[in-house]
Write a protein that holds these residues in place. Structure first.
Motif, mmCIF file in Angstrom:
data_model
loop_
_atom_site.group_PDB
_atom_site.id
_atom_site.type_symbol
_atom_site.label_atom_id
_atom_site.label_comp_id
_atom_site.label_asym_id
_atom_site.label_seq_id
_atom_site.Cartn_x
_atom_site.Cartn_y
_atom_site.Cartn_z
ATOM 1 N N TYR A 45 -14.867 0.752 -5.136
ATOM 2 C CA TYR A 45 -14.287 1.009 -3.817
ATOM 3 C C TYR A 45 -12.806 1.347 -3.946
ATOM 4 O O TYR A 45 -12.307 2.269 -3.289
ATOM 5 N N GLY A 46 -12.088 0.588 -4.792
ATOM 6 C CA GLY A 46 -10.660 0.818 -4.969
ATOM 7 C C GLY A 46 -10.365 2.229 -5.441
ATOM 8 O O GLY A 46 -9.366 2.835 -5.026
ATOM 9 N N LEU A 47 -11.221 2.765 -6.314
ATOM 10 C CA LEU A 47 -11.029 4.138 -6.793
ATOM 11 C C LEU A 47 -11.131 5.129 -5.647
ATOM 12 O O LEU A 47 -10.285 6.026 -5.499
ATOM 13 N N PHE A 48 -12.157 4.996 -4.807
ATOM 14 C CA PHE A 48 -12.302 5.878 -3.649
ATOM 15 C C PHE A 48 -11.135 5.698 -2.680
ATOM 16 O O PHE A 48 -10.630 6.679 -2.114
ATOM 17 N N ASP A 49 -10.710 4.446 -2.488
ATOM 18 C CA ASP A 49 -9.649 4.160 -1.518
ATOM 19 C C ASP A 49 -8.327 4.774 -1.949
ATOM 20 O O ASP A 49 -7.563 5.299 -1.113
ATOM 21 N N ARG A 50 -8.046 4.734 -3.249
ATOM 22 C CA ARG A 50 -6.788 5.313 -3.737
ATOM 23 C C ARG A 50 -6.721 6.810 -3.508
ATOM 24 O O ARG A 50 -5.627 7.371 -3.338
ATOM 25 N N PHE A 51 -7.858 7.464 -3.507
ATOM 26 C CA PHE A 51 -7.901 8.907 -3.277
ATOM 27 C C PHE A 51 -8.154 9.256 -1.803
ATOM 28 O O PHE A 51 -8.430 10.410 -1.470
ATOM 29 N N GLY A 52 -8.083 8.232 -0.937
ATOM 30 C CA GLY A 52 -8.251 8.472 0.482
ATOM 31 C C GLY A 52 -9.664 8.836 0.874
ATOM 32 O O GLY A 52 -9.874 9.494 1.909
ATOM 33 N N ALA A 53 -10.653 8.414 0.070
ATOM 34 C CA ALA A 53 -12.040 8.804 0.313
ATOM 35 C C ALA A 53 -12.920 7.603 0.648
ATOM 36 O O ALA A 53 -14.136 7.661 0.489
ATOM 37 N N ALA A 54 -12.320 6.513 1.160
ATOM 38 C CA ALA A 54 -13.096 5.312 1.459
ATOM 39 C C ALA A 54 -14.136 5.577 2.549
ATOM 40 O O ALA A 54 -15.269 5.093 2.467
ATOM 41 N N LEU A 55 -13.769 6.338 3.563
ATOM 42 C CA LEU A 55 -14.720 6.625 4.640
ATOM 43 C C LEU A 55 -15.868 7.498 4.144
ATOM 44 O O LEU A 55 -17.011 7.346 4.590
ATOM 45 N N TYR A 56 -15.570 8.402 3.213
ATOM 46 C CA TYR A 56 -16.637 9.216 2.609
ATOM 47 C C TYR A 56 -17.625 8.307 1.865
ATOM 48 O O TYR A 56 -18.842 8.490 1.959
ATOM 49 N N LEU A 57 -17.096 7.311 1.152
ATOM 50 C CA LEU A 57 -17.954 6.362 0.442
ATOM 51 C C LEU A 57 -18.835 5.601 1.427
ATOM 52 O O LEU A 57 -20.038 5.439 1.195
ATOM 53 N N LEU A 58 -18.255 5.144 2.532
ATOM 54 C CA LEU A 58 -19.014 4.386 3.517
ATOM 55 C C LEU A 58 -20.123 5.237 4.136
ATOM 56 O O LEU A 58 -21.253 4.766 4.320
ATOM 57 N N PHE A 116 -24.282 -1.164 2.034
ATOM 58 C CA PHE A 116 -23.359 -0.560 3.006
ATOM 59 C C PHE A 116 -22.559 -1.636 3.741
ATOM 60 O O PHE A 116 -21.333 -1.518 3.907
ATOM 61 N N TYR A 117 -23.227 -2.700 4.192
ATOM 62 C CA TYR A 117 -22.547 -3.737 4.977
ATOM 63 C C TYR A 117 -21.579 -4.538 4.107
ATOM 64 O O TYR A 117 -20.520 -4.965 4.583
ATOM 65 N N PHE A 118 -21.923 -4.712 2.843
ATOM 66 C CA PHE A 118 -21.034 -5.417 1.915
ATOM 67 C C PHE A 118 -19.768 -4.603 1.675
ATOM 68 O O PHE A 118 -18.647 -5.131 1.737
ATOM 69 N N VAL A 119 -19.925 -3.302 1.431
ATOM 70 C CA VAL A 119 -18.763 -2.444 1.189
ATOM 71 C C VAL A 119 -17.962 -2.243 2.477
ATOM 72 O O VAL A 119 -16.731 -2.136 2.435
ATOM 73 N N LEU A 120 -18.629 -2.211 3.623
ATOM 74 C CA LEU A 120 -17.907 -2.162 4.897
ATOM 75 C C LEU A 120 -17.010 -3.389 5.032
ATOM 76 O O LEU A 120 -15.854 -3.285 5.479
ATOM 77 N N GLY A 121 -17.510 -4.540 4.642
ATOM 78 C CA GLY A 121 -16.698 -5.743 4.654
ATOM 79 C C GLY A 121 -15.525 -5.645 3.687
ATOM 80 O O GLY A 121 -14.410 -6.074 4.009
ATOM 81 N N ILE A 122 -15.771 -5.094 2.506
ATOM 82 C CA ILE A 122 -14.689 -4.893 1.532
ATOM 83 C C ILE A 122 -13.622 -3.971 2.125
ATOM 84 O O ILE A 122 -12.410 -4.220 1.995
ATOM 85 N N HIS A 123 -14.051 -2.903 2.783
ATOM 86 C CA HIS A 123 -13.114 -1.969 3.410
ATOM 87 C C HIS A 123 -12.259 -2.684 4.451
ATOM 88 O O HIS A 123 -11.033 -2.499 4.504
ATOM 89 N N VAL A 124 -12.876 -3.508 5.282
ATOM 90 C CA VAL A 124 -12.127 -4.253 6.298
ATOM 91 C C VAL A 124 -11.201 -5.270 5.636
ATOM 92 O O VAL A 124 -10.065 -5.479 6.088
ATOM 93 N N GLY A 125 -11.661 -5.897 4.539
ATOM 94 C CA GLY A 125 -10.825 -6.844 3.825
ATOM 95 C C GLY A 125 -9.578 -6.207 3.238
ATOM 96 O O GLY A 125 -8.521 -6.835 3.178
ATOM 97 N N ARG A 126 -9.692 -4.967 2.827
ATOM 98 C CA ARG A 126 -8.547 -4.246 2.277
ATOM 99 C C ARG A 126 -7.635 -3.672 3.371
ATOM 100 O O ARG A 126 -6.459 -3.398 3.132
ATOM 101 N N HIS A 127 -8.177 -3.503 4.565
ATOM 102 C CA HIS A 127 -7.408 -2.882 5.656
ATOM 103 C C HIS A 127 -7.610 -3.674 6.948
ATOM 104 O O HIS A 127 -7.897 -3.098 8.000
#
Length: 372
Positions: free
Chosen positions: A150-163, A201-212
């Motif tokens: 997730y961190g790799l996608f987030d650094r490139f601004g692609a977290a929503l694409y991953l989700l 998906f729900y686990f990574v959605l939680g990770i995304h919210v935890g980071r932001h």
């Protein structure tokens, strides 16, 4: 880096999710109603509408873990902490539920065979609620890889694409599980629905919210609560309606093909995501109001893990006593609300009492270090 963090929303959300779990496991006894009548269809709807509980628990796990474990952290310590939280309760309650039957009423199940024990441990089939442990153990084992990915996608601004990609994956995986179960045998569904992609998906959605978290809160505050509630309510009507229509048209759940429920699996994320938002808004409302209601809600959520573990015992014991005293059964409408209320109150009371008993707290998850 390991941070000591907690979000006040979490206790409220866990409490509601625990209530939903109990509602699912009470209403699922609609299968014991001999006719497809209004009572049966009402409980079918409740059974499906309350299924948001597991996605919410998975979302919360991702949220809290991602906020707690940032940057470099000891994977060994992470696994040790998760093992203390999960393995002791899972092993104890798997053994207990292999001996005590809790399907409808309570009774002795007999001594299980080694094959039955192995299956129960691998697939979480010791009782109808233990499958969650088979799932969450996988997500915990994979968390260091998932959070780095997730961190790799987030650094490139692609977290929503991953989700969005994972949303597509979860729909594809779960519809595929239904199709495999319908055409190759139900054992395929049993295995596939317990594998981590079914809820990733729900686990990574939680990770995304935890980071932001701050951004998430700000975005949610900008939305109209009425529209968020309408989206969740509309989703409940939609996916609940699919099941009600399928059971009503076929005359029974047994007569309905698993393939029919592919429609439900396609639609369910459109319900679960708004429900998560509704629960956060409700948590803010309760927390802002304070008072005894907020305190009781937080306390119930704080003990939700233990409630989750023991509530099937309470439901089965309460149903057995209720049936013997009143002569009513699962085919009678009064049984469902009575058993639900008893299960909520007694499960919570038992967990609160046992939490103070030496070592019993560890078995119920009450001895774990809280807040992550």
């Amino acid at each position: 880096m390991v941070l000591v963090v907690w979000f006040r929303e979490v206790d409220y959300m866990r409490g509601v999710a625990a209530l939903a779990v109990i509602a699912v496991h009470v209403s699922m006894n609609y299968t014991r109603i001999p006719d497809v009548n209004l009572l049966a269809l009402t409980n079918v709807f409740i059974y499906i509408a309350a299924h948001f509980a597991v996605p919410v628990f998975i979302f919360i796990s991702g949220w809290v873990l991602a906020a707690r474990y940032t940057g470099e952290f000891s994977i060994r310590e992470f696994y040790q902490r998760r093992a203390k939280t999960i393995l002791i309760p899972y092993l104890f309650f798997t053994a207990l539920y292999l001996l005590i039957a809790v399907e409808g009423t309570i009774g002795f199940a007999g001594v299980p065979s080694p094959e039955r024990v192995a299956e129960a441990l691998l697939l979480g089939t010791g009782a109808y609620h233990l499958w969650f442990f088979a799932l969450i153990i996988q997500l915990y084992l994979l968390f260091p890889l998932i959070v780095r990915g997730y961190g790799l996608f987030d650094r490139f601004g692609a977290a929503l694409y991953l989700l969005l990609s994972l949303l597509f994956l979860v729909v594809l995986w779960n519809t595929g599980a239904h199709l495999m179960g319908a055409y190759l045998g139900p054992e395929w569904y049993t295995v596939l629905i317990r594998l981590f992609p079914s809820y990733l998906f729900y686990f990574v959605l939680g990770i995304h919210v935890g980071r932001h978290t701050d951004r998430f809160r700000s975005t949610l505050r900008s939305l109209s609560p009425a529209w968020v509630l309408a989206a969740a309510g509309g989703g409940a009507l939609l996916i609940g309606g699919v099941w009600v229509a399928a059971v009503a048209l076929s005359g029974s759940l047994a007569g309905t093909s698993l393939a029919v429920f592919c429609i439900y699996r396609i639609l369910e994320p459109l319900y679960y995501v708004p429900v998560i938002a509704v629960l956060v808004l409700a948590a803010w409302l309760l927390d802002g109001g304070g008072g005894e209601m907020a305190g009781a809600a937080r306390s119930f959520g704080d003990h939700s893990y233990g409630v989750y573990l023991i509530h099937p015992l309470v439901i089965a014991a309460a149903a057995t006593l209720w049936i013997s005293l009143t002569g009513l059964s699962w085919a009678d409408g009064l049984t469902y609300p009575v058993i639900f209320v008893v299960a909520v109150l007694v499960s919570y009371a038992v967990v609160r009492v046992l939490a103070g008993v030496p070592y019993a707290g560890w078995v119920l998850g009450e001895g774990r270090v809280r807040r992550g």
